[in-house]
Design an enzyme around this catalytic site. Structure first.
Site, PDB file in Angstrom:
ATOM      1  N   ALA A 198       0.588  -1.820 -11.634  1.00 18.48           N
ATOM      2  CA  ALA A 198      -0.386  -1.010 -12.269  1.00 18.48           C
ATOM      3  C   ALA A 198      -0.661  -0.971 -13.752  1.00 18.48           C
ATOM      4  CB  ALA A 198      -0.024   0.604 -11.894  1.00 18.48           C
ATOM      5  N   ASN A 246       6.317  -5.833 -19.927  1.00 12.37           N
ATOM      6  CA  ASN A 246       6.017  -4.500 -19.492  1.00 12.37           C
ATOM      7  C   ASN A 246       6.439  -3.654 -20.802  1.00 12.37           C
ATOM      8  OD1 ASN A 246       5.562  -2.840 -17.305  1.00 12.37           O
ATOM      9  ND2 ASN A 246       7.461  -1.980 -17.519  1.00 12.37           N
ATOM     10  N   HIS A 275      -0.148  -3.851  -1.366  1.00 12.32           N
ATOM     11  CA  HIS A 275      -0.434  -2.576  -1.053  1.00 12.32           C
ATOM     12  C   HIS A 275      -1.766  -2.446  -0.714  1.00 12.32           C
ATOM     13  CE1 HIS A 275       3.450  -1.269  -3.492  1.00 12.32           C
ATOM     14  NE2 HIS A 275       3.633  -1.908  -2.624  1.00 12.32           N
ATOM     15  N   CYS A 330     -15.423   6.777  12.323  1.00 11.44           N
ATOM     16  CA  CYS A 330     -16.056   5.384  12.715  1.00 11.44           C
ATOM     17  C   CYS A 330     -17.319   5.567  13.533  1.00 11.44           C
ATOM     18  CB  CYS A 330     -14.869   4.659  13.351  1.00 11.44           C
ATOM     19  SG  CYS A 330     -15.320   3.051  13.820  1.00 11.44           S
ATOM     20  N   ASP A 359      -6.853  -2.263  -6.825  1.00 11.07           N
ATOM     21  CA  ASP A 359      -8.374  -2.077  -7.404  1.00 11.07           C
ATOM     22  C   ASP A 359      -9.296  -3.257  -7.350  1.00 11.07           C
ATOM     23  OD1 ASP A 359      -7.113  -3.789  -9.409  1.00 11.07           O
ATOM     24  OD2 ASP A 359      -6.412  -2.114 -10.513  1.00 11.07           O
TER      25      ASP A 359
END
Ligand code: NAD
Length: 259
Positions: free
Chosen positions: A28, A225, A126, A159, A109
């Site tokens: 992230a 990081n 993910h 749906c 994203d």
């Protein structure tokens, strides 16, 4: 021995220049400079929200939680004509230099692809918020299509084909990981000779096993990081600075070395 940033950038560029198979592992922290908060950083999402609200079990069993999540996801999309930042573009440059085997990302994203990386170069561990899927028949919808329905007042969309429950294609807590992506990420991690970790706390498993697989298979490790990670002691180079400032400089040094 203490080293300044320029020296560390030079060392990272040297490792990248001489590596044959580079796998990038992103978290992230790669997207915070695009305005998307991380989870566990200093201003992370978990300093403001309860992670329990974002579990798969709650989503499928609690219609009120589902409505809240749909409203949140729709607002997230609107807030976000989100754009890639210099780190995403530097990774696309790295690919242009012929250095990139793949990017394994925990992010949902889609900004790596938006910066120009081909779909096939990005393994999304993910899932993604770019799509919505039917939990019954598997039909996929572009996120915008379902977000539009929510904006029009449909609180809990279903749906078109089978009436099944819809859910973002991002993996929620308590939901199984995508088996094909996890297996492919492990294979690529074990086959690389350099792994570069960017903007990840390396505490979310099984994703965080990837750098361990790489190191155990003999690869060198670079970590960029803001905060220390549990894998720092295994890294040949560790840089505690912003990825959007470091990566473009690394690529620039690589270009100079190979010019
Ligand atoms: P994390 O939130 O656990 O850790 C992010 C790390 O990045 C922190 O250690 C933080 O110090 C560091 N960081 C923040 N900004 C940085 C910057 N500009 N440069 C360098 N480092 C920076 O994130 P994670 O390890 O990726 O795991 C969290 C989970 O959250 C993942 O499962 C991911 O799917 C999900 N997530 C995704 C997004 C997204 O798609 N953009 C956003 C939030 C959370």
């Amino acid at each position: 021995m203490w080293k300044d940033l320029a020296e560390l950038i030079d060392e990272a560029a040297e490792l990248l220049t001489h590596a044959n198979k580079v796998v990038i592992f992103t978290g992230a922290g790669v997207s915070t400079e695009s305005g998307i908060p991380d989870f566990r950083g200093r201003d992370g999402i978990w300093t403001k929200y309860d992670p329990d609200d974002f579990t798969y079990q709650k989503f499928i069993s609690d219609p009120e939680a589902r409505k809240r999540i749909w409203r949140g996801l729709t607002a997230f999309g609107e807030a976000g004509q989100v754009e890639p930042n210099p780190c995403h573009y530097a990774l696309a440059d790295l690919d242009q230099l012929g250095k990139l085997d793949c990017v394994i990302t925990q992010n949902v994203d889609g900004l790596h692809q938006k910066a120009g990386l081909h779909e096939e170069k990005v393994i999304e561990l993910h899932g993604t918020t770019r799509y919505v899927k039917c939990l019954s028949c598997g039909k996929r919808y572009p996120r915008e299509e379902i977000a539009e329905r929510v904006k029009q007042g449909v609180e809990d969309p279903v749906c078109d084909d089978c009436g099944g429950m819809l859910k973002s294609a991002a993996i929620f807590f308590g939901e199984s990981m995508p088996m094909r992506e996890v297996a492919e990420a492990q294979r690529r991690s074990e086959a690389c000779d350099l792994m570069v970790v960017l903007g990840s706390s390396l505490v979310v498993y099984p994703a965080a096993y990837m750098p361990a697989y790489a190191v155990h298979s003999g690869a060198r490790l670079v970590i960029v990081n803001l905060e220390p990670t549990p894998m720092d002691e295994y890294a040949a180079v560790c840089i505690n600075e912003k990825v959007g400032e470091v990566l473009p400089r690394v690529v620039e040094v690589m270009r100079r070395k190979t010019a």
